[in-house]
Design a protein around this motif. Structure first.
Motif, PDB file in Angstrom:
ATOM      1  N   UNK A   1       0.833  -1.212   0.000  1.00 27.01           N
ATOM      2  CA  UNK A   1       0.000   0.000   0.000  1.00 27.01           C
ATOM      3  C   UNK A   1       0.865   1.258   0.000  1.00 27.01           C
ATOM      4  N   UNK A   2       1.951   1.222   0.790  1.00 28.58           N
ATOM      5  CA  UNK A   2       2.866   2.367   0.835  1.00 28.58           C
ATOM      6  C   UNK A   2       3.506   2.586  -0.534  1.00 28.58           C
ATOM      7  N   UNK A   3       3.969   1.509  -1.159  1.00 16.68           N
ATOM      8  CA  UNK A   3       4.621   1.620  -2.474  1.00 16.68           C
ATOM      9  C   UNK A   3       3.649   2.082  -3.556  1.00 16.68           C
ATOM     10  N   UNK A   4       2.395   1.653  -3.444  1.00 19.92           N
ATOM     11  CA  UNK A   4       1.383   2.086  -4.417  1.00 19.92           C
ATOM     12  C   UNK A   4       1.117   3.591  -4.297  1.00 19.92           C
ATOM     13  N   UNK A   5       1.123   4.096  -3.048  1.00 18.75           N
ATOM     14  CA  UNK A   5       0.977   5.540  -2.850  1.00 18.75           C
ATOM     15  C   UNK A   5       2.178   6.285  -3.431  1.00 18.75           C
ATOM     16  N   UNK A   6       3.360   5.700  -3.232  1.00 19.85           N
ATOM     17  CA  UNK A   6       4.561   6.302  -3.787  1.00 19.85           C
ATOM     18  C   UNK A   6       4.520   6.299  -5.309  1.00 19.85           C
ATOM     19  N   UNK A   7       3.971   5.238  -5.866  1.00 23.07           N
ATOM     20  CA  UNK A   7       3.858   5.151  -7.331  1.00 23.07           C
ATOM     21  C   UNK A   7       2.945   6.248  -7.869  1.00 23.07           C
ATOM     22  N   UNK A   8       1.852   6.506  -7.146  1.00 24.68           N
ATOM     23  CA  UNK A   8       0.939   7.572  -7.548  1.00 24.68           C
ATOM     24  C   UNK A   8       1.643   8.924  -7.499  1.00 24.68           C
ATOM     25  N   UNK A   9       2.426   9.138  -6.427  1.00 25.35           N
ATOM     26  CA  UNK A   9       3.195  10.386  -6.300  1.00 25.35           C
ATOM     27  C   UNK A   9       4.253  10.475  -7.402  1.00 25.35           C
ATOM     28  N   UNK A  10       4.871   9.333  -7.697  1.00 27.84           N
ATOM     29  CA  UNK A  10       5.897   9.297  -8.738  1.00 27.84           C
ATOM     30  C   UNK A  10       5.313   9.673 -10.095  1.00 27.84           C
ATOM     31  N   UNK A  11       4.139   9.143 -10.396  1.00 24.76           N
ATOM     32  CA  UNK A  11       3.468   9.472 -11.666  1.00 24.76           C
ATOM     33  C   UNK A  11       3.210  10.974 -11.772  1.00 24.76           C
ATOM     34  N   UNK A  12       2.786  11.576 -10.644  1.00 24.40           N
ATOM     35  CA  UNK A  12       2.536  13.025 -10.625  1.00 24.40           C
ATOM     36  C   UNK A  12       3.833  13.809 -10.833  1.00 24.40           C
ATOM     37  N   UNK A  13       4.909  13.324 -10.199  1.00 26.32           N
ATOM     38  CA  UNK A  13       6.202  14.006 -10.333  1.00 26.32           C
ATOM     39  C   UNK A  13       6.730  13.936 -11.764  1.00 26.32           C
ATOM     40  N   UNK A  14       6.596  12.770 -12.380  1.00 24.68           N
ATOM     41  CA  UNK A  14       7.053  12.595 -13.767  1.00 24.68           C
ATOM     42  C   UNK A  14       6.273  13.519 -14.692  1.00 24.68           C
ATOM     43  N   UNK A  15       4.961  13.610 -14.454  1.00 31.13           N
ATOM     44  CA  UNK A  15       4.117  14.502 -15.255  1.00 31.13           C
ATOM     45  C   UNK A  15       4.542  15.955 -15.075  1.00 31.13           C
ATOM     46  N   UNK A  16       4.796  16.335 -13.814  1.00 38.01           N
ATOM     47  CA  UNK A  16       5.227  17.705 -13.523  1.00 38.01           C
ATOM     48  C   UNK A  16       6.581  17.997 -14.157  1.00 38.01           C
ATOM     49  N   UNK A  17       7.485  17.020 -14.093  1.00 35.39           N
ATOM     50  CA  UNK A  17       8.814  17.195 -14.682  1.00 35.39           C
ATOM     51  C   UNK A  17       8.719  17.410 -16.194  1.00 35.39           C
ATOM     52  N   UNK A  18       7.852  16.641 -16.836  1.00 31.97           N
ATOM     53  CA  UNK A  18       7.655  16.792 -18.290  1.00 31.97           C
ATOM     54  C   UNK A  18       7.140  18.195 -18.623  1.00 31.97           C
ATOM     55  N   UNK A  19       6.222  18.696 -17.783  1.00 35.20           N
ATOM     56  CA  UNK A  19       5.686  20.046 -18.002  1.00 35.20           C
ATOM     57  C   UNK A  19       6.786  21.095 -17.876  1.00 35.20           C
ATOM     58  N   UNK A  20       7.629  20.938 -16.847  1.00 39.85           N
ATOM     59  CA  UNK A  20       8.709  21.902 -16.605  1.00 39.85           C
ATOM     60  C   UNK A  20       9.733  21.894 -17.727  1.00 39.85           C
ATOM     61  N   UNK A  21      10.079  20.682 -18.188  1.00 43.49           N
ATOM     62  CA  UNK A  21      11.040  20.560 -19.294  1.00 43.49           C
ATOM     63  C   UNK A  21      10.491  21.243 -20.545  1.00 43.49           C
ATOM     64  N   UNK A  22       9.173  21.146 -20.725  1.00 43.83           N
ATOM     65  CA  UNK A  22       8.547  21.806 -21.866  1.00 43.83           C
ATOM     66  C   UNK A  22       8.553  23.319 -21.757  1.00 43.83           C
ATOM     67  N   UNK A  23       8.619  23.832 -20.520  1.00 42.63           N
ATOM     68  CA  UNK A  23       8.589  25.284 -20.301  1.00 42.63           C
ATOM     69  C   UNK A  23       9.968  25.938 -20.318  1.00 42.63           C
ATOM     70  N   UNK A  24      10.973  25.218 -19.827  1.00 43.27           N
ATOM     71  CA  UNK A  24      12.243  25.874 -19.510  1.00 43.27           C
ATOM     72  C   UNK A  24      12.973  26.436 -20.727  1.00 43.27           C
ATOM     73  N   UNK A  25      12.872  25.789 -21.870  1.00 37.84           N
ATOM     74  CA  UNK A  25      13.568  26.276 -23.059  1.00 37.84           C
ATOM     75  C   UNK A  25      13.017  27.632 -23.494  1.00 37.84           C
ATOM     76  N   UNK A  26      11.685  27.750 -23.466  1.00 40.88           N
ATOM     77  CA  UNK A  26      11.054  29.024 -23.828  1.00 40.88           C
ATOM     78  C   UNK A  26      11.412  30.109 -22.812  1.00 40.88           C
ATOM     79  N   UNK A  27      11.501  29.712 -21.542  1.00 41.02           N
ATOM     80  CA  UNK A  27      11.863  30.675 -20.494  1.00 41.02           C
ATOM     81  C   UNK A  27      13.309  31.150 -20.647  1.00 41.02           C
ATOM     82  N   UNK A  28      14.187  30.227 -21.025  1.00 39.32           N
ATOM     83  CA  UNK A  28      15.597  30.587 -21.252  1.00 39.32           C
ATOM     84  C   UNK A  28      15.728  31.567 -22.412  1.00 39.32           C
ATOM     85  N   UNK A  29      14.990  31.281 -23.495  1.00 39.51           N
ATOM     86  CA  UNK A  29      15.050  32.157 -24.663  1.00 39.51           C
ATOM     87  C   UNK A  29      14.498  33.548 -24.341  1.00 39.51           C
TER      88      UNK A  29
END
Length: 306
Positions: free
Chosen positions: A13-41
């Motif tokens: 149960x603990x690992x499944x909760x961590x997996x849910x958090x991990x999925x959210x983090x990966x999604x957030x990371x993808x969003x940030x990576x998509x933003x940072x290049x435009x922000x740098x420019x």
């Protein structure tokens, strides 16, 4: 010592909760990576604007003449600083997110082995319980039988919902056609002529074809409802052909319009009735699922405590 099966369940149960958090983090990371290049420019562009003003561009020359150069440089520097802060903040969040992802990934990777161990131990404990002659075994078998019965009911409820939704789709088609026939009928009553009368009857004929299909779908829906001890009464008649095309007068037009209104009223009542039954069925499915989940938790607990 704590029961190993229960211990494993806690870890899973603990690992499944961590997996849910991990999925959210990966999604957030993808969003940030998509933003940072435009922000740098954007930051680099703002900085170039500052450099141009400070290094004596043509624009800075004219601003200096009119006495606005310092104000313009200050404004551009502020904008460049804000752009840099946004970029640096995103960069820092990406780095932090990546560290969290790596840390959580190690925990989530344990899930497969934990589930494997849990399932093996579960089977052993279940076999041990079923071989015993205890009241716990009797209770366990009662839970299994009740769950199986509820799952069978769940299947029948879902089949009834599917039949109801298919029926509703056709009823809405019939409603649309009869409403079109009604509109053309109004036009026909006020002198629309042969063309409007023909269009009206085209809609009536199309609606009648749909109604014939509706009748067979109603029977199917009634059979599905009977399987789950629910009754329904939907009566819809087809529109009898009437020759107002050939008898062009206000009386024949009014008779046809009255028939259209009558069948349209039946269709609307049918829609309301079927929609209510489908809602009742969906509520029954939800209640059924809750009961299954509760019983399943009790069943699992019996094995875990062996």
């Amino acid at each position: 010592m704590e029961n190993r099966l229960i211990e494993l369940k806690k870890e899973i149960l603990f690992c499944e909760k961590q997996k849910s958090k991990l999925d959210d983090l990966v999604k957030r990371n993808d969003e940030l990576v998509g933003l940072i290049e435009a922000q740098r420019k954007r930051w680099e562009k703002e900085q170039r604007d500052v450099d141009k003003l400070e290094n004596g561009s043509l624009t800075s020359f004219f601003l200096q003449i009119i006495g606005n150069l310092d104000k313009k440089i200050e404004k551009e520097e502020i904008e460049a600083l804000k752009a840099k802060e946004i970029y640096e903040s995103t960069k820092h969040e990406i780095e932090s997110t990546k560290k969290q992802i790596l840390a959580m990934k190690d925990q989530v990777d344990k899930l497969y082995d934990l589930n494997k161990e849990y399932n093996i131990l579960w089977i052993q404990k279940e076999e041990k319980l079923l071989k015993s002659n205890t009241s716990t075994k009797e209770q366990y078998e009662k839970y299994i039988d009740k769950i199986a019965s509820l799952k069978s009911i769940d299947k029948e409820l879902k089949e009834a919902v599917d039949a109801g939704k298919i029926l509703l789709k056709e009823l809405y088609k019939a409603k649309e056609k009869f409403e079109s026939a009604h509109s053309w009928g109004v036009f026909d009553m006020f002198g629309g002529g042969l063309m409007s009368s023909m269009i009206k009857h085209d809609h009536i004929n199309e609606a009648n074809d749909i109604i014939n299909n509706v009748k067979s779908l109603i029977k199917k829906f009634e059979r599905e409802l009977k399987d789950v001890d629910i009754e329904i009464d939907v009566n819809i008649t087809t529109f009898d052909k009437f020759g107002d095309i050939f008898f062009d007068n206000i009386f024949s037009d009014m008779m046809v319009q009255d028939k259209i209104n009558n069948v349209l009223g039946q269709v609307k009542s049918g829609i309301l009735c079927v929609e209510n039954k489908v809602k009742d069925l969906e509520k029954a499915i939800l209640n059924n699922k809750i009961e299954i989940d509760v019983l399943d938790e009790k069943r699992v607990s019996l094995v875990e405590m062996v």
